[in-house]
Write a protein that holds these residues in place. Sequence first.
Motif, PDB file in Angstrom:
ATOM      1  N   ILE A  62       0.844  -1.253  -0.180  1.00 13.17           N
ATOM      2  CA  ILE A  62       0.014   0.066  -0.005  1.00 13.17           C
ATOM      3  C   ILE A  62       0.946   1.344  -0.036  1.00 13.17           C
ATOM      4  N   ARG A  63       1.997   0.835   0.768  1.00 11.81           N
ATOM      5  CA  ARG A  63       2.846   2.399   0.768  1.00 11.81           C
ATOM      6  C   ARG A  63       3.625   2.569  -0.563  1.00 11.81           C
ATOM      7  N   GLU A  64       3.925   1.407  -1.246  1.00 12.01           N
ATOM      8  CA  GLU A  64       4.417   1.587  -2.564  1.00 12.01           C
ATOM      9  C   GLU A  64       3.427   2.210  -3.559  1.00 12.01           C
ATOM     10  N   ILE A  65       2.317   1.598  -3.622  1.00 12.38           N
ATOM     11  CA  ILE A  65       1.215   2.070  -4.369  1.00 12.38           C
ATOM     12  C   ILE A  65       0.967   3.738  -4.178  1.00 12.38           C
ATOM     13  N   SER A  66       0.944   4.144  -2.990  1.00 15.40           N
ATOM     14  CA  SER A  66       0.661   5.541  -2.527  1.00 15.40           C
ATOM     15  C   SER A  66       1.930   6.356  -3.031  1.00 15.40           C
ATOM     16  N   LEU A  67       3.076   5.737  -2.907  1.00 19.06           N
ATOM     17  CA  LEU A  67       4.346   6.704  -3.524  1.00 19.06           C
ATOM     18  C   LEU A  67       4.249   6.353  -5.071  1.00 19.06           C
ATOM     19  N   ALA A  68       3.881   5.476  -5.598  1.00 21.64           N
ATOM     20  CA  ALA A  68       3.710   5.561  -7.057  1.00 21.64           C
ATOM     21  C   ALA A  68       2.794   6.556  -7.636  1.00 21.64           C
TER      22      ALA A  68
END
Length: 106
Positions: free
Chosen positions: A47-53
Motif C-alpha cells: 500500500i505504501r508503494e502504491i501511494s508513493l507511485a
Amino acid sequence: MAAIYHEAANAMNNCTSSIIKVCETTHASSQTMDEAGSSAKAVGSVIREISLARSEQALASQNIAKTVEVLAQMSEENVAARASSNAENLQGMSRELNQAGRFFKA
C-alpha cells in the motif's frame, strides 16, 4: 479402592491428553497469527508503494500539463510571429507593386 484409584488414574490420563491437545492447538494458532501478522506487514508495504507511485504519477502529470501549456504558448507565439512576418511581406509586396504600377503610368 483399587477401582477408584484406577478410575482416578484414567481421568488424569484423559485430562493430560486434553491439555496436550490444547497446547498443540494453541501453538498452531500462534503460528497462524504470526503468518497473518507477516501478511499484514507485506500488504502495508505494498500500500505504501502504491501511494508513493500515485504521488509520483501525480507530479509527472503536473509536469506534463505545464510542458503542454508552454508548448501551446510557444505555438501561439510562433503563429503570431508568422502572421506578423506575412503581413510585413505583404506590405512590402504591395509597395513594390505600387512602384511597378507607377512605372507603367508614367
